[in-house]
Design a protein around this motif. Structure first.
Motif, PDB file in Angstrom:
ATOM      1  N   PRO A  74     -18.957  -0.849   6.720  1.00 22.91           N
ATOM      2  CA  PRO A  74     -18.271  -0.796   8.010  1.00 22.91           C
ATOM      3  C   PRO A  74     -16.746  -0.728   7.846  1.00 22.91           C
ATOM      4  CG  PRO A  74     -19.987  -2.455   8.063  1.00 22.91           C
ATOM      5  CD  PRO A  74     -19.854  -2.000   6.628  1.00 22.91           C
ATOM      6  N   VAL A  75     -16.125   0.143   8.598  1.00 24.29           N
ATOM      7  CA  VAL A  75     -14.670   0.306   8.538  1.00 24.29           C
ATOM      8  C   VAL A  75     -13.965  -1.014   8.812  1.00 24.29           C
ATOM      9  CG1 VAL A  75     -12.697   1.371   9.710  1.00 24.29           C
ATOM     10  CG2 VAL A  75     -14.674   2.747   9.127  1.00 24.29           C
ATOM     11  N   ALA A  76     -14.439  -1.761   9.782  1.00 22.08           N
ATOM     12  CA  ALA A  76     -13.788  -3.031  10.143  1.00 22.08           C
ATOM     13  C   ALA A  76     -13.731  -3.978   8.945  1.00 22.08           C
ATOM     14  CB  ALA A  76     -14.517  -3.687  11.315  1.00 22.08           C
ATOM     15  N   ASP A  77     -14.795  -4.013   8.146  1.00 24.90           N
ATOM     16  CA  ASP A  77     -14.811  -4.874   6.957  1.00 24.90           C
ATOM     17  C   ASP A  77     -13.807  -4.399   5.912  1.00 24.90           C
ATOM     18  OD1 ASP A  77     -16.862  -6.194   8.260  1.00 24.90           O
ATOM     19  OD2 ASP A  77     -18.434  -5.470   6.903  1.00 24.90           O
ATOM     20  N   SER A  78     -13.793  -3.089   5.667  1.00 27.56           N
ATOM     21  CA  SER A  78     -12.864  -2.524   4.678  1.00 27.56           C
ATOM     22  C   SER A  78     -11.419  -2.730   5.100  1.00 27.56           C
ATOM     23  CB  SER A  78     -13.134  -1.026   4.484  1.00 27.56           C
ATOM     24  OG  SER A  78     -14.432  -0.816   3.999  1.00 27.56           O
ATOM     25  N   LEU A  79     -11.133  -2.510   6.379  1.00 27.65           N
ATOM     26  CA  LEU A  79      -9.765  -2.671   6.880  1.00 27.65           C
ATOM     27  C   LEU A  79      -9.334  -4.136   6.779  1.00 27.65           C
ATOM     28  CD1 LEU A  79      -7.339  -1.236   8.161  1.00 27.65           C
ATOM     29  CD2 LEU A  79      -8.316  -1.793  10.395  1.00 27.65           C
ATOM     30  N   ARG A  80     -10.205  -5.057   7.171  1.00 26.58           N
ATOM     31  CA  ARG A  80      -9.894  -6.487   7.095  1.00 26.58           C
ATOM     32  C   ARG A  80      -9.586  -6.892   5.645  1.00 26.58           C
ATOM     33  NH1 ARG A  80     -14.531  -8.433   8.471  1.00 26.58           N
ATOM     34  NH2 ARG A  80     -15.117  -8.730   6.313  1.00 26.58           N
ATOM     35  N   TYR A  82      -8.607  -4.914   3.128  1.00 23.62           N
ATOM     36  CA  TYR A  82      -7.389  -4.242   2.668  1.00 23.62           C
ATOM     37  C   TYR A  82      -6.141  -4.927   3.229  1.00 23.62           C
ATOM     38  CZ  TYR A  82      -3.755  -0.797   1.987  1.00 23.62           C
ATOM     39  OH  TYR A  82      -2.570  -0.174   1.645  1.00 23.62           O
ATOM     40  N   VAL A  83      -6.134  -5.151   4.529  1.00 26.40           N
ATOM     41  CA  VAL A  83      -4.966  -5.775   5.147  1.00 26.40           C
ATOM     42  C   VAL A  83      -4.782  -7.201   4.634  1.00 26.40           C
ATOM     43  CG1 VAL A  83      -3.988  -6.561   7.357  1.00 26.40           C
ATOM     44  CG2 VAL A  83      -5.011  -4.286   7.188  1.00 26.40           C
ATOM     45  N   GLY A  84      -5.886  -7.882   4.362  1.00 29.13           N
ATOM     46  CA  GLY A  84      -5.822  -9.240   3.832  1.00 29.13           C
ATOM     47  C   GLY A  84      -5.196  -9.326   2.453  1.00 29.13           C
ATOM     48  N   GLU A  85      -5.187  -8.232   1.721  1.00 26.51           N
ATOM     49  CA  GLU A  85      -4.584  -8.203   0.379  1.00 26.51           C
ATOM     50  C   GLU A  85      -3.118  -7.815   0.391  1.00 26.51           C
ATOM     51  OE1 GLU A  85      -7.012  -5.637  -2.027  1.00 26.51           O
ATOM     52  OE2 GLU A  85      -8.784  -6.907  -1.802  1.00 26.51           O
ATOM     53  N   LEU A  86      -2.591  -7.421   1.538  1.00 25.88           N
ATOM     54  CA  LEU A  86      -1.187  -7.020   1.627  1.00 25.88           C
ATOM     55  C   LEU A  86      -0.285  -8.243   1.560  1.00 25.88           C
ATOM     56  CD1 LEU A  86      -1.415  -4.399   4.523  1.00 25.88           C
ATOM     57  CD2 LEU A  86      -1.189  -3.935   2.081  1.00 25.88           C
ATOM     58  N   PRO A  87       0.922  -8.080   0.990  1.00 25.51           N
ATOM     59  CA  PRO A  87       1.851  -9.214   0.967  1.00 25.51           C
ATOM     60  C   PRO A  87       2.244  -9.608   2.387  1.00 25.51           C
ATOM     61  CG  PRO A  87       2.795  -7.269  -0.130  1.00 25.51           C
ATOM     62  CD  PRO A  87       1.449  -6.889   0.364  1.00 25.51           C
ATOM     63  N   ALA A  88       2.548 -10.871   2.568  1.00 28.69           N
ATOM     64  CA  ALA A  88       2.941 -11.381   3.899  1.00 28.69           C
ATOM     65  C   ALA A  88       4.257 -10.796   4.351  1.00 28.69           C
ATOM     66  CB  ALA A  88       3.029 -12.900   3.864  1.00 28.69           C
TER      67      ALA A  88
END
Length: 88
Positions: A74-80, A82-88
């Protein structure tokens, strides 16, 4: 099982989303109110610009790849993730 020869569409699974929907999801995942995104139609965005024609709907059908037994994530899982791994 051997998959038939041909072209396969592949994207994440889930409901069809506009670019504005995806941007709003990213904002929300980053703690920003999704209402900060203002959807704009291609017609309005392209007014007065020379742009290549764009289809009204351009969602990919995943039925052929799913028929092989492959289940796109699911795109929602992949996006969550990916965004969760971005620096704050």
């Amino acid at each position: 099982m051997e998959a038939p020869f041909g072209v396969y569409n592949l994207s994440g699974a889930g409901p069809v989303q506009s670019w504005a929907d995806i941007a709003a999801d990213v904002f929300e995942l980053r703690g920003v109110d999704r209402s900060a995104i203002t959807p704009v139609s291609t017609e309005v965005y392209g007014a007065g610009k020379q742009m290549a024609p764009r289809p009204l709907r351009s969602a990919l059908s995943l039925s052929k790849i799913e028929a092989t037994g492959f289940e796109p994530r699911p795109v929602a899982d992949s996006l969550r993730d990916y965004v969760g791994e971005l620096p704050a």
